[in-house]
Write a protein that holds these residues in place. Structure first.
Motif, PDB file in Angstrom:
ATOM      1  N   ASN A  97      60.866 -20.518 -38.137  1.00 16.46           N
ATOM      2  CA  ASN A  97      60.672 -21.302 -39.326  1.00 16.46           C
ATOM      3  C   ASN A  97      59.691 -21.948 -39.741  1.00 16.46           C
ATOM      4  O   ASN A  97      58.673 -21.998 -40.660  1.00 16.46           O
ATOM      5  CB  ASN A  97      60.773 -22.475 -38.565  1.00 16.46           C
ATOM      6  CG  ASN A  97      60.372 -22.916 -37.649  1.00 16.46           C
ATOM      7  OD1 ASN A  97      58.447 -22.202 -37.432  1.00 16.46           O
ATOM      8  ND2 ASN A  97      59.685 -23.798 -36.155  1.00 16.46           N
ATOM      9  N   GLY A  98      58.304 -20.850 -39.300  1.00 17.70           N
ATOM     10  CA  GLY A  98      57.396 -20.816 -40.618  1.00 17.70           C
ATOM     11  C   GLY A  98      55.876 -21.200 -39.693  1.00 17.70           C
ATOM     12  O   GLY A  98      54.688 -21.256 -39.533  1.00 17.70           O
ATOM     13  N   GLY A  99      55.962 -22.000 -38.379  1.00 19.97           N
ATOM     14  CA  GLY A  99      55.201 -22.196 -37.092  1.00 19.97           C
ATOM     15  C   GLY A  99      54.643 -21.053 -37.102  1.00 19.97           C
ATOM     16  O   GLY A  99      55.054 -19.361 -36.517  1.00 19.97           O
ATOM     17  N   ALA A 100      53.250 -21.292 -36.552  1.00 17.69           N
ATOM     18  CA  ALA A 100      52.739 -20.508 -35.902  1.00 17.69           C
ATOM     19  C   ALA A 100      51.826 -20.923 -34.786  1.00 17.69           C
ATOM     20  O   ALA A 100      51.619 -21.594 -34.297  1.00 17.69           O
ATOM     21  CB  ALA A 100      51.574 -18.815 -37.034  1.00 17.69           C
ATOM     22  N   VAL A 101      52.152 -19.759 -33.564  1.00 17.34           N
ATOM     23  CA  VAL A 101      50.506 -19.868 -32.500  1.00 17.34           C
ATOM     24  C   VAL A 101      50.225 -19.102 -31.894  1.00 17.34           C
ATOM     25  O   VAL A 101      50.108 -18.172 -32.498  1.00 17.34           O
ATOM     26  CB  VAL A 101      51.598 -20.392 -31.457  1.00 17.34           C
ATOM     27  CG1 VAL A 101      53.321 -21.768 -31.300  1.00 17.34           C
ATOM     28  CG2 VAL A 101      52.722 -19.203 -30.966  1.00 17.34           C
ATOM     29  N   ASP A 102      49.302 -19.392 -31.549  1.00 17.44           N
ATOM     30  CA  ASP A 102      47.664 -18.486 -30.925  1.00 17.44           C
ATOM     31  C   ASP A 102      48.213 -19.010 -29.648  1.00 17.44           C
ATOM     32  O   ASP A 102      47.815 -20.248 -29.620  1.00 17.44           O
ATOM     33  CB  ASP A 102      46.516 -18.443 -32.000  1.00 17.44           C
ATOM     34  CG  ASP A 102      45.170 -17.283 -31.361  1.00 17.44           C
ATOM     35  OD1 ASP A 102      45.831 -16.820 -31.625  1.00 17.44           O
ATOM     36  OD2 ASP A 102      45.372 -17.735 -29.658  1.00 17.44           O
ATOM     37  N   LEU A 103      48.495 -18.567 -28.414  1.00 14.13           N
ATOM     38  CA  LEU A 103      48.587 -18.803 -27.045  1.00 14.13           C
ATOM     39  C   LEU A 103      48.089 -17.739 -25.861  1.00 14.13           C
ATOM     40  O   LEU A 103      48.473 -16.653 -26.488  1.00 14.13           O
ATOM     41  CB  LEU A 103      50.536 -18.295 -26.940  1.00 14.13           C
ATOM     42  CG  LEU A 103      50.928 -18.037 -25.340  1.00 14.13           C
ATOM     43  CD1 LEU A 103      50.668 -19.916 -25.210  1.00 14.13           C
ATOM     44  CD2 LEU A 103      52.591 -18.104 -25.536  1.00 14.13           C
ATOM     45  N   GLN A 104      47.281 -18.265 -25.393  1.00 17.62           N
ATOM     46  CA  GLN A 104      46.369 -17.205 -24.305  1.00 17.62           C
ATOM     47  C   GLN A 104      46.923 -18.362 -23.499  1.00 17.62           C
ATOM     48  O   GLN A 104      47.732 -19.426 -22.238  1.00 17.62           O
ATOM     49  CB  GLN A 104      45.113 -18.202 -24.758  1.00 17.62           C
ATOM     50  CG  GLN A 104      44.804 -17.894 -25.881  1.00 17.62           C
ATOM     51  CD  GLN A 104      42.932 -18.802 -26.112  1.00 17.62           C
ATOM     52  OE1 GLN A 104      42.162 -17.972 -25.556  1.00 17.62           O
ATOM     53  NE2 GLN A 104      43.161 -19.736 -27.401  1.00 17.62           N
ATOM     54  N   PHE A 105      47.206 -16.843 -22.816  1.00 21.85           N
ATOM     55  CA  PHE A 105      47.590 -17.215 -21.160  1.00 21.85           C
ATOM     56  C   PHE A 105      46.685 -16.698 -20.193  1.00 21.85           C
ATOM     57  O   PHE A 105      45.682 -15.281 -20.210  1.00 21.85           O
ATOM     58  CB  PHE A 105      48.760 -16.094 -20.561  1.00 21.85           C
ATOM     59  CG  PHE A 105      49.561 -15.854 -21.699  1.00 21.85           C
ATOM     60  CD1 PHE A 105      50.469 -16.898 -20.760  1.00 21.85           C
ATOM     61  CD2 PHE A 105      49.784 -15.509 -22.352  1.00 21.85           C
ATOM     62  CE1 PHE A 105      52.440 -17.347 -21.721  1.00 21.85           C
ATOM     63  CE2 PHE A 105      51.018 -15.284 -23.729  1.00 21.85           C
ATOM     64  CZ  PHE A 105      52.324 -16.527 -23.043  1.00 21.85           C
ATOM     65  N   PHE A 106      46.599 -17.714 -19.027  1.00 20.79           N
ATOM     66  CA  PHE A 106      44.991 -17.977 -17.883  1.00 20.79           C
ATOM     67  C   PHE A 106      46.155 -17.510 -16.900  1.00 20.79           C
ATOM     68  O   PHE A 106      47.083 -18.195 -16.139  1.00 20.79           O
ATOM     69  CB  PHE A 106      44.551 -18.950 -17.933  1.00 20.79           C
ATOM     70  CG  PHE A 106      43.865 -19.307 -19.048  1.00 20.79           C
ATOM     71  CD1 PHE A 106      41.953 -18.144 -19.365  1.00 20.79           C
ATOM     72  CD2 PHE A 106      43.845 -19.672 -20.447  1.00 20.79           C
ATOM     73  CE1 PHE A 106      41.551 -18.915 -19.804  1.00 20.79           C
ATOM     74  CE2 PHE A 106      42.941 -19.510 -21.600  1.00 20.79           C
ATOM     75  CZ  PHE A 106      42.168 -19.465 -21.366  1.00 20.79           C
TER      76      PHE A 106
END
Length: 156
Positions: A97-106
């Motif tokens: 859908n065009g959305g983007a995420v920068d996802l950090q896992f801890f």
């Protein structure tokens, strides 16, 4: 002859680009009878990407660091005070859908308080090997594969 060429006016409407969303998620771990287990949550039917499984967490608010944001989100979603450990993965994912995420896992190995379901459809402890059996968000799939194959165990 040049006068017979019809000029076409072309209007191109460009959809405004969506900003990259900065997101954090927790791998809340414990030792179970079948090995290491991780806590997973399922979105409600009325939420975007309904009934998909995910790791608890959420957006980083302006002025917050990733660890601070994750501690806040875990308190809001699960009612716990978590000790945020090291970052074990970072993923950038662009959705269709065009959305983007920068996802950090801890990693979270310790927390205080009982886990309360404040916003999810379902939540449970899952052995790492069983993670591919759940319908996870697309952004999580690479990490799910690595966790289930034991590739991140030395980091966590």
């Amino acid at each position: 002859m040049r006068d017979s060429i019809r000029k076409l006016e072309v209007r191109v409407e460009i959809a405004p680009s969506r900003p990259l969303r900065l997101v954090v998620a927790a791998l809340i771990l414990r030792k179970g009878a079948g090995g290491t287990e991780v806590f997973i949550c399922q979105r409600k039917p009325d939420q975007p990407m309904s009934l998909k499984w995910e790791f608890p967490g959420g957006k980083i608010e302006p002025g917050e660091g990733p660890e601070e944001a994750l501690a806040r989100e875990l308190n809001e979603e699960l009612g716990i005070a978590a000790d945020i450990g090291e970052r074990v993965a970072q993923i950038r994912h662009k959705y269709r859908n065009g959305g983007a995420v920068d996802l950090q896992f801890f990693v979270v190995k310790q927390f205080r308080g009982p886990l309360e379901n404040r916003i999810f459809n379902d939540m449970r402890w899952a052995p790492l090997a069983t993670l591919p059996e759940y319908d996870f968000l697309a952004a999580d799939l690479g990490l799910i594969r690595d966790l289930s194959e034991g590739k991140l165990l030395e980091k966590i």
